[in-house]
Write a protein that holds these residues in place. Sequence first.
Motif, short mmCIF file in Angstrom:
data_model
loop_
_atom_site.label_atom_id
_atom_site.label_comp_id
_atom_site.label_asym_id
_atom_site.label_seq_id
_atom_site.Cartn_x
_atom_site.Cartn_y
_atom_site.Cartn_z
N ALA A 32 0.81 -1.22 0.00
CA ALA A 32 0.00 0.00 0.00
C ALA A 32 0.85 1.27 0.00
N THR A 33 2.02 1.23 0.61
CA THR A 33 2.86 2.43 0.66
C THR A 33 3.78 2.56 -0.56
N LEU A 34 3.88 1.53 -1.38
CA LEU A 34 4.76 1.58 -2.54
C LEU A 34 4.42 2.71 -3.51
N PRO A 35 3.16 2.95 -3.86
CA PRO A 35 2.88 4.07 -4.77
C PRO A 35 3.30 5.43 -4.22
N ALA A 36 3.16 5.63 -2.93
CA ALA A 36 3.56 6.90 -2.34
C ALA A 36 5.08 7.08 -2.41
N THR A 38 7.21 5.61 -4.64
CA THR A 38 7.67 5.75 -6.02
C THR A 38 7.21 7.07 -6.62
N ASP A 39 6.09 7.58 -6.20
CA ASP A 39 5.60 8.86 -6.71
C ASP A 39 6.55 9.99 -6.31
#
Length: 59
Positions: A32-36, A38-39
């Motif tokens: 769940a924290t991966l997109p934050a 990488t963004d």
Amino acid sequence: MPETLESVLRGDWKFFAALSGIALVLGGLMFATLPALTDGMAGNPEMVEMMTAYSAYGY
């Protein structure tokens, strides 16, 4: 030593279930924290340049 695998699972199933649940929760949090993460990196041109140039120094 236990005689069979079945005897181990019969006695320790609660421990293995709790361990699996904890691993599932931690994996979900990381996913769940991966997109934050990488963004924040992809928007920085210096970070992109560093990541693409790093492979030139390996192997």
